[in-house]
Motif scaffolding. Structure first.
Motif, short mmCIF file in Angstrom:
data_model
loop_
_atom_site.label_atom_id
_atom_site.label_comp_id
_atom_site.label_asym_id
_atom_site.label_seq_id
_atom_site.Cartn_x
_atom_site.Cartn_y
_atom_site.Cartn_z
N VAL B 121 6.81 100.31 166.43
CA VAL B 121 7.84 101.35 166.31
C VAL B 121 9.19 100.85 166.85
N SER B 124 11.21 99.78 164.01
CA SER B 124 11.66 100.76 163.02
C SER B 124 13.19 100.79 163.01
N THR B 125 13.78 100.71 161.82
CA THR B 125 15.25 100.64 161.76
C THR B 125 15.91 101.93 162.27
N ALA B 253 10.96 108.46 162.78
CA ALA B 253 10.78 107.10 162.26
C ALA B 253 10.31 107.08 160.80
N PHE B 254 9.73 108.18 160.33
CA PHE B 254 9.14 108.17 158.98
C PHE B 254 9.77 109.19 158.04
N TYR B 271 6.72 107.15 151.80
CA TYR B 271 7.70 106.49 152.66
C TYR B 271 8.41 105.36 151.92
N ASP B 275 9.76 98.26 156.45
CA ASP B 275 8.39 98.09 156.94
C ASP B 275 8.43 97.54 158.36
N MET B 276 8.14 98.39 159.34
CA MET B 276 8.24 97.97 160.73
C MET B 276 7.18 96.93 161.09
#
Ligand SMILES: NC(=O)c1ccc[n+]([C@@H]2O[C@H](COP(=O)([O-])OP(=O)(O)OC[C@H]3O[C@@H](n4cnc5c(N)ncnc54)[C@H](O)[C@@H]3O)[C@@H](O)[C@H]2O)c1
Lengths: 341, 324
Positions: B121, B124-125, B253-254, B271, B275-276
């Motif tokens: 996580v 995650s961008t 995050a999603f 989603y 892609d984290m």
């Protein structure tokens, strides 16, 4: 025609006055506010007389059936006590009092004097919450397990910033989260223990914001998490209930049927969005209509003064937990009497 | 880089294997799995070697391993790999006891191998962007955080405490705790938790609300419940609501998703964000190549695990406990 005297012509007083004007079996006969102009404005298109003090109003009016108290919270007890002997019915805005003792004294005094006391826990009359209650009853999501609620927006602005004085308003946990405490109790029964965190006084008062996160464990096993905020922009509320067979999710910020955007008048031209969820009859009107119906027809209200007291009990447990840093178990003594009523 | 995967018990092994397959410089060089039929099947699928013994995989031409076994087996697998001088990416939680975690960290240090814990996580961008805003002071002084990391009951060994170390609280506390530590450079001091088994048929904790006091004065809560049901449009979430003196920030995050309503597949959220997991694997490889510290260390894994263990202790005692 029930004759109503309204105390307080602020935010809630205005909402109540509007509701009374639309109910056929009620006559608003007086409006009291220290600020005469505010009361004057509300009296437009009614036969209501305007007063700047309660004493003046009761001296000049006779045969008052209902006294409706929309004053700041720290004045609720004083005016409920004063109203006993003047009117047979009292409607008081939530929270009923600043603590359990105040609320208990008010209830006892009303009972002793045969005065009916109704408390404005309006969330019970919001159609979305009523719908949720009926879905739960139907078993749509099985047995409830984890519940999350959220409520709040910007710091409330009112007469002499009385909300900012936590001695007068009880702060966010008593003033705002009381709505969710009452609704959660209505859905999931009695509370076993409460754990809570809120901002420090310096942070909250200094920044004119407040924020609290409260965890509630019910006797039924349900775990609830309530967020209360006076740190966000734009009022919204929501509830999510996860059960053994599904999830119920509502959030007023996501499900606003109407959004009005007007070109801002500010230099940057930023648009201000005002979300609305219009209903033919507002929940506040439904609430008062129900209380009036209970008075006229001798019925029991869906939300009692004891419910109001229990909600305060939860709020007090949360405040104690904030102070001690430990969970607070609710005593199941005398106070649970209300459940039998 | 030749990468071996130790066990496909954890479903993330499949995503890691798929990522490895995508990159020319990376090779899935072998698989060990205690479950032989699963091991053979995945090895065949990914066209790689299957080893019935861990020491055979570790003796093979492999320089890096990913440990995706059951939580309680991480310790033995990581330490065996460290002794064989392999660099290691270990699935979260790092272990099921603090003692195991400490031994793993010490063993990797002693053997001079890199140990990274899989907290994707952080990669995650939207989460990275949220941290940037917070760290630049965009919210003023941080006062409180409300987090969620809910999920669907994963079933299988996750429900067996001997293998998993615990249910939802063990599975879902560590991600958000890691984010809290990473966002604020602060440590969790005290923990209170309401934990129960309220949803699943199997007797394991699946509902939890954890409250934390951090050493920077911030309080935070986390909903780590496995409360997403079959018909919910997605598996779960990672969200943070951050409250500061100058503003608030919400990050999900999603939430980069498309809502799909299909007569054949039902309602689902698809989603489309970055892609984290892929970003994590590439960064792990980069750390090895450059001989630098991994972005997420064994100690980060331990610190997050400690909070999950404190949550269980709090729930058992009914009190707020000191996190240690
Ligand atoms: N049910 C709800 O959704 C809801 C929403 C907001 C407020 N409330 C509750 O309603 C109550 C009133 O809140 P508000 O937001 O309307 O406050 P407000 O400040 O807008 O209004 C209070 C009014 O009382 C007047 N007043 C103060 N002392 C007086 C006195 N001694 N005699 C006569 N007038 C006096 C003030 O001049 C002011 O106009 C509070 O208890 C609050 O918690 C309920």
């Amino acid at each position: 025609m029930l004759k109503v005297l309204l105390l307080g012509a602020g935010t809630m007083g205005s909402v109540h006055a509007r509701a009374y004007k639309s109910l056929g079996n009620v006559e608003l006969i007086g409006i009291v506010d220290r600020q005469e102009a505010k009361a004057g404005k509300l009296s437009a298109n009614t036969s209501a007389k305007v007063f700047t003090s309660y004493e003046e109003a009761v001296a000049k009016l006779n045969a008052i059936d209902v006294i409706d108290i929309c004053l700041p919270t720290h004045l609720h007890k004083e005016y409920v006590m004063k109203s006993i002997g003047i009117a047979r019915n009292i409607i008081c805005e939530k929270p009923l009092g600043l603590n359990v003792t105040e609320a208990g004294d008010m209830i006892a005094a009303c009972e002793k004097n045969n005065v009916r006391l109704f408390v404005g826990h309006v969330v019970r009359f919001f159609p979305e919450y009523k719908r949720i209650q009926s879905l739960l009853k139907k078993g749509s999501i099985g047995t409830p397990a984890v519940v999350r609620t959220t409520r709040g927006g910007a710091f409330p602005r009112a007469w002499k910033n009385w909300y900012g004085d936590f001695e007068k308003s009880g702060g966010l946990i008593l003033d705002l989260l009381i709505h969710d405490f009452d609704f959660l109790r209505a859905c999931f029964g009695n509370v076993e223990r409460v754990y809570a965190k809120k901002l420090n006084r310096e942070d909250a008062v200094g920044e004119n914001i407040d924020y609290a996160l409260v965890t509630i464990r019910f006797h039924s096993g349900v775990i609830a998490h309530a967020e209360g905020t006076w740190a966000h922009q734009g009022f919204s509320y929501g509830i999510e209930i996860a059960g053994t067979k599904g999830i119920i999710d509502y959030n007023s910020a996501k499900n606003a049927p109407l959004k009005h955007r007007s070109k801002g008048k500010k230099m940057d031209g930023a648009a201000v969005e005002v979300p609305e969820s219009p209903l033919a009859s507002s929940p506040y009107r439904d609430e008062l209509k129900h209380f009036i119906d209970c008075i006229v027809n001798g019925k029991d209200p869906v939300v009692t003064a004891y419910d109001a007291l229990h909600a305060i009990e939860i709020a007090m447990a949360a405040l104690t937990s904030c102070e001690t840093g430990q969970p607070v178990t609710l005593s199941t003594g005398e106070l649970t009497r209300g459940n039998e009523i | 880089m030749k990468i071996g995967i130790i066990s496909f018990a954890h479903g993330h092994a499949y995503s890691y294997a798929n990522i490895i397959r995508k990159y020319k410089g990376l090779e899935l060089a072998g698989v060990f799995d205690e479950d032989e039929s699963r091991g053979r099947a995945v090895a065949a699928h990914y066209h790689t070697a299957f080893y019935t013994k861990l020491h055979h995989l570790l003796a093979a031409d492999v320089d890096t391993v990913i440990v995706t076994s059951e939580n309680s087996k991480h310790a033995q697998h990581v330490m065996a790999a460290a002794k064989a001088k392999k660099n290691i990416l270990c699935e979260k939680p790092i272990a099921t006891t603090a003692e195991d975690a400490k031994n793993m960290i010490a063993c990797c240090e002693a053997n001079g191998v890199l140990l990274q814990v899989a907290f994707p996580v952080r990669y995650s961008t939207p989460i990275k962007r949220a941290r940037e805003i917070v760290q630049k002071g965009g919210l003023g002084k941080i006062l409180a955080v409300k987090g969620t990391n809910r999920g669907t009951n994963p079933g299988g060994w996750f429900l067996n405490k001997a293998l998993s170390g615990g249910g939802a609280v063990m599975d879902h506390t560590v991600h958000v705790v890691d984010l809290l530590r990473w966002f604020m450079d602060a440590e969790v001091k005290k923990v209170y938790a309401e934990i129960d088994h309220l949803i699943a048929d199997e007797k394991i904790d699946d509902c939890g609300i954890v409250t934390m006091d951090l050493d920077n004065g911030v309080f935070a809560t986390l909903d780590c419940s496995w409360s997403r049901n079959n018909h919910y449009p997605t598996w779960g979430d990672v969200t943070l609501e951050v409250v500061g003196t100058e503003g608030t920030l919400g990050v999900n995050a999603f939430d980069q998703k498309i809502d799909v309503y299909s007569d054949t597949e039902g309602a689902s959220w698809k989603y489309w964000g970055d892609d984290m997991n892929e970003k994590m694997i590439l960064d792990f490889v980069d750390a090895i190549k450059k001989g630098r510290q991994p972005f997420v260390t064994g100690d980060d894994g331990l610190k997050a695990l400690e909070v999950a263990l404190s949550a269980y202790r709090s729930s058992e005692s009914g009190q707020t406990v000191l996190n240690s």
